[in-house]
Write an enzyme that holds these catalytic residues in place. Structure first.
Site, PDB file in Angstrom:
ATOM      1  N   GLU A 137     -10.047  -0.784  11.494  1.00 15.58           N
ATOM      2  CA  GLU A 137     -10.934  -1.833  10.596  1.00 15.58           C
ATOM      3  C   GLU A 137     -10.570  -3.301  10.869  1.00 15.58           C
ATOM      4  O   GLU A 137     -11.584  -4.200  10.524  1.00 15.58           O
ATOM      5  CB  GLU A 137     -10.411  -1.505   8.902  1.00 15.58           C
ATOM      6  CG  GLU A 137      -8.943  -1.937   8.853  1.00 15.58           C
ATOM      7  CD  GLU A 137      -8.403  -1.579   7.399  1.00 15.58           C
ATOM      8  OE1 GLU A 137      -8.941  -0.901   6.899  1.00 15.58           O
ATOM      9  OE2 GLU A 137      -7.097  -1.548   7.365  1.00 15.58           O
TER      10      GLU A 137
ATOM     11  N   ARG B  37     -25.895  12.655  18.013  1.00 20.43           N
ATOM     12  CA  ARG B  37     -25.728  11.281  17.615  1.00 20.43           C
ATOM     13  C   ARG B  37     -24.480  10.745  17.795  1.00 20.43           C
ATOM     14  O   ARG B  37     -23.627  11.559  17.898  1.00 20.43           O
ATOM     15  CB  ARG B  37     -26.282  11.356  16.077  1.00 20.43           C
ATOM     16  CG  ARG B  37     -25.584  12.216  15.335  1.00 20.43           C
ATOM     17  CD  ARG B  37     -25.644  11.993  13.472  1.00 20.43           C
ATOM     18  NE  ARG B  37     -27.055  12.552  13.106  1.00 20.43           N
ATOM     19  CZ  ARG B  37     -27.128  13.323  11.977  1.00 20.43           C
ATOM     20  NH1 ARG B  37     -25.960  13.939  11.417  1.00 20.43           N
ATOM     21  NH2 ARG B  37     -28.210  13.559  11.457  1.00 20.43           N
TER      22      ARG B  37
ATOM     23  N   MET C 167      -7.841   2.842   9.328  1.00 14.86           N
ATOM     24  CA  MET C 167      -6.945   1.725   8.959  1.00 14.86           C
ATOM     25  C   MET C 167      -6.296   0.994  10.198  1.00 14.86           C
ATOM     26  O   MET C 167      -6.225   1.584  11.240  1.00 14.86           O
ATOM     27  CB  MET C 167      -6.021   2.140   7.686  1.00 14.86           C
ATOM     28  CG  MET C 167      -6.846   2.286   6.254  1.00 14.86           C
ATOM     29  SD  MET C 167      -5.770   2.629   4.984  1.00 14.86           S
ATOM     30  CE  MET C 167      -6.800   2.227   3.720  1.00 14.86           C
TER      31      MET C 167
ATOM     32  N   GLU D  33       5.455  -5.221   5.628  1.00 16.69           N
ATOM     33  CA  GLU D  33       5.801  -6.624   6.158  1.00 16.69           C
ATOM     34  C   GLU D  33       6.159  -7.574   4.582  1.00 16.69           C
ATOM     35  O   GLU D  33       6.983  -8.426   4.733  1.00 16.69           O
ATOM     36  CB  GLU D  33       4.604  -6.936   6.793  1.00 16.69           C
ATOM     37  CG  GLU D  33       4.502  -8.394   7.340  1.00 16.69           C
ATOM     38  CD  GLU D  33       2.985  -8.673   7.466  1.00 16.69           C
ATOM     39  OE1 GLU D  33       2.154  -7.878   7.342  1.00 16.69           O
ATOM     40  OE2 GLU D  33       2.968  -9.831   7.777  1.00 16.69           O
TER      41      GLU D  33
ATOM     42  N   ASP E 295       0.261   1.904   9.076  1.00 18.09           N
ATOM     43  CA  ASP E 295       0.176   1.072  10.136  1.00 18.09           C
ATOM     44  C   ASP E 295       0.973   0.791  11.300  1.00 18.09           C
ATOM     45  O   ASP E 295       0.397   0.673  12.415  1.00 18.09           O
ATOM     46  CB  ASP E 295      -0.256  -0.606   9.929  1.00 18.09           C
ATOM     47  CG  ASP E 295      -1.732  -0.581   8.984  1.00 18.09           C
ATOM     48  OD1 ASP E 295      -2.334   0.344   8.452  1.00 18.09           O
ATOM     49  OD2 ASP E 295      -2.146  -1.620   8.356  1.00 18.09           O
TER      50      ASP E 295
ATOM     51  N   GLY F 109       0.930  -1.255  -0.023  1.00 16.61           N
ATOM     52  CA  GLY F 109      -0.028   0.185  -0.055  1.00 16.61           C
ATOM     53  C   GLY F 109       0.749   1.229  -0.139  1.00 16.61           C
ATOM     54  O   GLY F 109       1.957   1.430   0.721  1.00 16.61           O
TER      55      GLY F 109
ATOM     56  N   GLN G 149      -6.287   8.511   4.381  1.00 16.56           N
ATOM     57  CA  GLN G 149      -5.348   8.398   5.441  1.00 16.56           C
ATOM     58  C   GLN G 149      -4.084   8.140   4.756  1.00 16.56           C
ATOM     59  O   GLN G 149      -3.111   8.444   5.500  1.00 16.56           O
ATOM     60  CB  GLN G 149      -5.611   7.198   6.267  1.00 16.56           C
ATOM     61  CG  GLN G 149      -7.049   7.493   7.235  1.00 16.56           C
ATOM     62  CD  GLN G 149      -7.363   6.377   7.819  1.00 16.56           C
ATOM     63  OE1 GLN G 149      -7.058   5.751   8.886  1.00 16.56           O
ATOM     64  NE2 GLN G 149      -8.123   5.422   7.186  1.00 16.56           N
TER      65      GLN G 149
HETATM   66  O1  F6P Z   1      -1.135  -1.970   5.116  1.00 18.53           O
HETATM   67  C1  F6P Z   1      -1.481  -0.646   5.031  1.00 18.53           C
HETATM   68  C2  F6P Z   1      -3.024  -0.590   4.747  1.00 18.53           C
HETATM   69  O2  F6P Z   1      -3.193   0.827   4.701  1.00 18.53           O
HETATM   70  C3  F6P Z   1      -4.020  -1.261   5.811  1.00 18.53           C
HETATM   71  O3  F6P Z   1      -4.173  -0.427   6.810  1.00 18.53           O
HETATM   72  C4  F6P Z   1      -5.104  -1.495   4.965  1.00 18.53           C
HETATM   73  O4  F6P Z   1      -5.945  -2.644   5.425  1.00 18.53           O
HETATM   74  C5  F6P Z   1      -4.661  -1.756   3.441  1.00 18.53           C
HETATM   75  O5  F6P Z   1      -3.405  -1.456   3.572  1.00 18.53           O
HETATM   76  C6  F6P Z   1      -5.310  -1.511   2.487  1.00 18.53           C
HETATM   77  O6  F6P Z   1      -4.976  -2.006   1.246  1.00 18.53           O
HETATM   78  P1  F6P Z   1      -5.406  -1.384  -0.263  1.00 18.53           P
HETATM   79  O7  F6P Z   1      -5.372  -0.234  -0.464  1.00 18.53           O
HETATM   80  O8  F6P Z   1      -4.453  -2.515  -0.871  1.00 18.53           O
HETATM   81  O9  F6P Z   1      -6.773  -2.272  -0.076  1.00 18.53           O
END
Ligand code: F6P
Length: 343
Positions: A222, A163, A170, A103, A128, A10, A275
């Site tokens: 999430e 509300r 993320m 990772e 993350d 990402g 984000q």
């Molecule tokens: O690993 C970073 C991250 O931003 C996670 O927080 C998120 O679940 C994931 O990438 C989303 O990835 P993509 O944009 O490939 O759906």
């Protein structure tokens, strides 16, 4: 020496700052030559390259995204993946690779080094902040700032309508963004993947917040899961090539459950890729730049199979295999510190 650079996984704010620092130091101090591989490991797999010299990195320090493109391609899942990489590295006369990733991307770099002798240096990135061996990854600070600003804004609209506003941030396996932005933004409930949540307790905090005549903000990562359930997903069939499911859905689900159980109107804001986009914070530019400079030093020293990492204020080198062996999750005592603000 000719050095290949790639960005995988990402995207995250600060990637361009690393590329700029690597190239500036490599060219100016060492007279190296660079080549950019497009779209993460897909670049070396397909021989997809772009020229990478000082002109290409001018003006990119504050730019989000990555000028090299990114993907979640896993060469170990591609037919003849490693052999194709070896052939392309030889064809472009690449002596060493700098892989900037999380990772998965760095896990591939570790295996290519250990099992096939490909000379790689890793630079950790992920919003993350869940890579062990480094105190922080760049991208995280920017994401926390964006989420905090959103929470600040949601407070005023939540109060106006009395509300519940649920904010989904993320965080696949680790709740760092939720914890930091939730604390900084004064959330009334913070839910993270490391601790399964009890819906009754969440509803209790929501109700007590209303009793004090304020409207509650619930921040949920999430990857957070209810005590008696599994990951809540909008689409459980979409997988990337590292086998990760596409997250998001828990925020919507939570708002429905809270509304049904408390009788209070509840809405959800999913921050999603906002984000990850846009210009990096000053901290992320600083960290990404230092990582780039130190990665170049590692290549100069022939210190391959290493990842640069932040320890306090020092940038150190750690074995790639060790850095990617386990995730850095939020320790429960740290999470429990925040609970004084719940409700
Ligand atoms: O690993 C970073 C991250 O931003 C996670 O927080 C998120 O679940 C994931 O990438 C989303 O990835 P993509 O944009 O490939 O759906």
């Amino acid at each position: 020496m000719r050095i290949g650079v790639l960005t995988g996984g990402g995207d995250c704010p600060g990637l361009n700052a690393v590329i700029r620092a690597v190239v500036r130091k490599g060219v100016q101090d060492h007279g190296h030559d660079f080549i950019g591989f497009r779209d993460g490991w897909r670049g070396p797999l397909r021989g997809s390259v772009v020229p990478l010299g000082i002109p290409a990195v001018r003006g990119i320090l504050p730019r989000g995204g990555t000028i090299l493109g990114s993907s979640r391609t896993n060469p170990f899942k591609e037919p003849d993946g490693v052999r194709r990489i070896e052939e392309n590295l030889a064809a472009y006369e690449v002596d060493a690779l700098i892989a900037i990733g999380g990772e998965d991307t760095l896990g591939v770099a570790a295996r290519l080094g250990d099992e096939y002798g490909i000379r790689c240096v890793g630079v950790p990135k992920t919003i993350d902040n869940d890579l062990s061996a480094t105190d922080y990854t760049f991208g995280f600070d920017t994401a926390v700032n964006i989420a905090t600003e959103a929470i600040d804004r949601l407070h005023t609209t939540a109060e106006s309508h009395m509300r519940v506003l649920v904010v989904e941030v993320m965080g696949r396996h680790a709740g760092w963004i939720a914890l930091h932005s939730g604390l900084a933004g004064g959330a009334n409930v913070i839910l993270i993947p490391e601790r399964r949540f009890d819906l009754d307790a969440v509803c209790g905090w929501v109700t007590s917040r209303f009793r004090a005549s304020y409207a509650p903000i619930v921040v949920v990562a999430e990857g957070a899961m209810p005590q008696d359930g599994d990951l809540v997903l909008k689409d459980s069939t979409a997988l990337d090539s590292f086998g990760h499911v596409r997250l998001s859905g828990v925020g919507e689900w939570l708002a429905k459950e809270i509304e049904a159980r408390t009788g209070k109107e509840a809405r959800t804001t999913v921050l999603g890729h906002v984000q990850r986009g846009g210009t990096p914070s000053a901290f992320d530019r600083w960290l990404a730049t230092r990582f780039g400079l130190h990665a170049m030093d590692a290549v100069r020293d022939g210190d391959f199979g290493k990842m640069v990492a932040l320890r306090g204020t020092e940038v150190v080198r750690v074995p790639l295999a060790e850095a990617t062996a386990r995730l850095k999750t939020v320790p429960l005592p740290l999470y429990e510190e925040a609970q004084v603000f719940f409700g």
